[in-house]
Design a protein around this motif. Sequence first.
Motif: not given
Length: 163
Positions: A68-72
């Motif tokens: 999720e952090a990478l996508v964000w």
Amino acid sequence: MINHNILKYNVTAYCRAMSEQVSSHMPKVGGGPQPDEVNTPNTKKVFRISHVINEDKVNYASTMFTGEALVWWEATFEALKEYDQKNLSWGMFKARLLEKYCPIDMRRRLEKEFLELKQGGMIVNEYETQFNQKAQFATKYIPTGDDKIQLFMEGLRYESTIS
């Protein structure tokens, strides 16, 4: 050589380190390493030991994101203008990360906790630790070292100030 295992980024821990009450409100970011305590002494120490220069901090830290952090982060970075992508400062990176994972109401609560912090029943070392942890969220109230010292002294018990 930079030790990538040292920098495991965990946003949940970022606010938890500042205030025990906060951790239950922070979102969990799944999938491997997570965005970490970007403003903590440990992160600063890793950057110093690894000789990460200011211009490389954003790139280094963002390579640790997964899930999720990478996508964000990818979406956030792509939304920036080309000039801003090339000139993104460490301060702006931290601000965007805080904006996403440490909402304004939580930051205001931490600022308030800092401003209301008193030594009370703590020993001076405990008070100093709490003071320094919470000060990270209230930098606008302590623009100089003298201001920080003044606020620290105001929070001490009376008998602690007499030597």
